[in-house]
Write an enzyme that holds these catalytic residues in place. Sequence first.
Site, PDB file in Angstrom:
ATOM      1  N   TYR A 157       0.842  -1.203   0.000  1.00 35.42           N
ATOM      2  CA  TYR A 157       0.000   0.000   0.000  1.00 35.42           C
ATOM      3  C   TYR A 157       0.881   1.259   0.000  1.00 35.42           C
ATOM      4  CZ  TYR A 157      -4.486   2.354   0.587  1.00 35.42           C
ATOM      5  OH  TYR A 157      -5.608   3.130   0.388  1.00 35.42           O
ATOM      6  N   LYS A 164      -3.472   8.507   2.524  1.00 39.31           N
ATOM      7  CA  LYS A 164      -4.710   8.294   3.284  1.00 39.31           C
ATOM      8  C   LYS A 164      -4.594   8.891   4.690  1.00 39.31           C
ATOM      9  CE  LYS A 164      -7.304   6.015   0.286  1.00 39.31           C
ATOM     10  NZ  LYS A 164      -8.330   6.761  -0.465  1.00 39.31           N
TER      11      LYS A 164
HETATM   12  P1  NAP Z   1     -12.293   2.724  -8.592  1.00 39.63           P
HETATM   13  O1  NAP Z   1     -13.583   2.102  -8.951  1.00 39.63           O
HETATM   14  O2  NAP Z   1     -11.140   2.462  -9.498  1.00 39.63           O
HETATM   15  O3  NAP Z   1     -12.513   4.267  -8.356  1.00 39.63           O
HETATM   16  C1  NAP Z   1     -11.423   5.155  -8.218  1.00 39.63           C
HETATM   17  C2  NAP Z   1     -11.853   6.404  -8.906  1.00 39.63           C
HETATM   18  O4  NAP Z   1     -10.872   7.443  -8.767  1.00 39.63           O
HETATM   19  C3  NAP Z   1     -11.996   6.164 -10.412  1.00 39.63           C
HETATM   20  O5  NAP Z   1     -13.231   6.686 -10.839  1.00 39.63           O
HETATM   21  C4  NAP Z   1     -10.821   6.934 -10.964  1.00 39.63           C
HETATM   22  O6  NAP Z   1     -10.962   7.360 -12.291  1.00 39.63           O
HETATM   23  C5  NAP Z   1     -10.825   8.085 -10.006  1.00 39.63           C
HETATM   24  N1  NAP Z   1      -9.668   8.955 -10.188  1.00 39.63           N
HETATM   25  C6  NAP Z   1      -8.347   8.661 -10.119  1.00 39.63           C
HETATM   26  N2  NAP Z   1      -7.616   9.758 -10.396  1.00 39.63           N
HETATM   27  C7  NAP Z   1      -8.509  10.761 -10.643  1.00 39.63           C
HETATM   28  C8  NAP Z   1      -8.409  12.132 -10.975  1.00 39.63           C
HETATM   29  N3  NAP Z   1      -7.216  12.729 -11.124  1.00 39.63           N
HETATM   30  N4  NAP Z   1      -9.549  12.854 -11.153  1.00 39.63           N
HETATM   31  C9  NAP Z   1     -10.749  12.287 -11.024  1.00 39.63           C
HETATM   32  N5  NAP Z   1     -10.921  10.996 -10.710  1.00 39.63           N
HETATM   33  C10 NAP Z   1      -9.814  10.244 -10.524  1.00 39.63           C
HETATM   34  O7  NAP Z   1     -11.794   2.229  -7.151  1.00 39.63           O
HETATM   35  P2  NAP Z   1     -12.456   2.244  -5.689  1.00 39.63           P
HETATM   36  O8  NAP Z   1     -11.759   1.148  -4.979  1.00 39.63           O
HETATM   37  O9  NAP Z   1     -13.930   2.261  -5.765  1.00 39.63           O
HETATM   38  O10 NAP Z   1     -11.894   3.608  -5.084  1.00 39.63           O
HETATM   39  C11 NAP Z   1     -12.731   4.625  -4.533  1.00 39.63           C
HETATM   40  C12 NAP Z   1     -12.127   5.135  -3.239  1.00 39.63           C
HETATM   41  O11 NAP Z   1     -12.233   4.109  -2.244  1.00 39.63           O
HETATM   42  C13 NAP Z   1     -10.641   5.493  -3.326  1.00 39.63           C
HETATM   43  O12 NAP Z   1     -10.395   6.631  -2.532  1.00 39.63           O
HETATM   44  C14 NAP Z   1      -9.981   4.279  -2.683  1.00 39.63           C
HETATM   45  O13 NAP Z   1      -8.702   4.557  -2.155  1.00 39.63           O
HETATM   46  C15 NAP Z   1     -10.995   3.995  -1.593  1.00 39.63           C
HETATM   47  N6  NAP Z   1     -10.885   2.671  -0.986  1.00 39.63           N
HETATM   48  C16 NAP Z   1     -10.869   1.563  -1.766  1.00 39.63           C
HETATM   49  C17 NAP Z   1     -10.768   0.326  -1.156  1.00 39.63           C
HETATM   50  C18 NAP Z   1     -10.729  -0.935  -1.989  1.00 39.63           C
HETATM   51  O14 NAP Z   1     -10.302  -1.955  -1.488  1.00 39.63           O
HETATM   52  N7  NAP Z   1     -11.179  -0.896  -3.231  1.00 39.63           N
HETATM   53  C19 NAP Z   1     -10.705   0.208   0.241  1.00 39.63           C
HETATM   54  C20 NAP Z   1     -10.736   1.369   1.005  1.00 39.63           C
HETATM   55  C21 NAP Z   1     -10.817   2.598   0.382  1.00 39.63           C
HETATM   56  P3  NAP Z   1      -9.993   6.603 -13.375  1.00 39.63           P
HETATM   57  O15 NAP Z   1     -10.404   5.184 -13.411  1.00 39.63           O
HETATM   58  O16 NAP Z   1     -10.252   7.363 -14.644  1.00 39.63           O
HETATM   59  O17 NAP Z   1      -8.578   6.794 -12.903  1.00 39.63           O
END
Ligand code: NAP
Length: 267
Positions: A157, A164
């Site tokens: 990570y 974070k």
């Molecule tokens: P996800 O579906 O890939 O969503 C991440 C989003 O961030 C995508 O829509 C991505 O767009 C967007 N993004 C990245 N860079 C960007 C930018 N410069 N401007 C605008 N949008 C941008 O993944 P997710 O896991 O649902 O992530 C959502 C949140 O949850 C994140 O903060 C992540 O760290 C958090 N989270 C995830 C997990 C997990 O295990 N999945 C656990 C805890 C927290 P693009 O695809 O175009 O880059």
Amino acid sequence: MGILSGKRAFIVGVATDRSIAWGIAQAMKAQGAELAFSYQGEKLKDRVTPLAESVGSRIVLPLDVSSDAEIDAAFAALSREWDSLDILVHAVAFAPREAIEGSFTANTSREAFRIAHDVSSYSLTALARAAQPLMAGRAGAVLTLSYLGAVRSIPSYNVMGLAKASLEANVRFLAADLGPQNIRVNAISAGPVKTLAAAGISGFRKMLAQVAQVAPLRRNVSTEDVGNAAAFLCSDMAAGITGEIVYVDNGFSTVGMSFGAAAADGG
Ligand code: NAP
């Protein structure tokens, strides 16, 4: 009537129907909210637009959160559609791939550090500032997504954990600053969910397996679990909650030691 009826939510961070932001959007829709979405880049527009339409939303705006000009343009466009905003969901994070694998010490470059903090933490401050005028006079709620890597070291990570940690501090400072305007700011620290962003983290499948074995509820969280908690936190039922990091992780973060499945058979 749902707990969000009469509320308008702007959801930033839907990439696919597996995105945590999509789980949040569905839960908020089910609770009566009206939704608007953003997408990053033309490629994602074609994916996000039909998802938005499926929940009755025709507001789908381009927004790269690393660009002040795009943030300004997105909120200008949103304010032409809506005269007020109740909820802002920030579900965005990014770090260069080489920085989220292998040795933290070796692979954390100055540039990777900058990008991770800019996209994953600073963007919350920038979006909250842009949302402020539309939230005036409302009971506003800002919600972001964090992960346990903010407070514990997690393999691979790496720099994202630092981003974070910054994001979680950001939540507390924004909550203090915006509270007098009746805007609440919270984070959900979600357990691992298989999404596009997660696929970039080396060894992610092992993380899922570990959680299913060790978490008190012996399973991984779903986007529905996270979405329902998000709907609650952004509703008036959570009117007294701000500046908090709420864990939605089946209890994984509360465990000091576990022998996992072996404990059940006395092994
Ligand atoms: P996800 O579906 O890939 O969503 C991440 C989003 O961030 C995508 O829509 C991505 O767009 C967007 N993004 C990245 N860079 C960007 C930018 N410069 N401007 C605008 N949008 C941008 O993944 P997710 O896991 O649902 O992530 C959502 C949140 O949850 C994140 O903060 C992540 O760290 C958090 N989270 C995830 C997990 C997990 O295990 N999945 C656990 C805890 C927290 P693009 O695809 O175009 O880059």
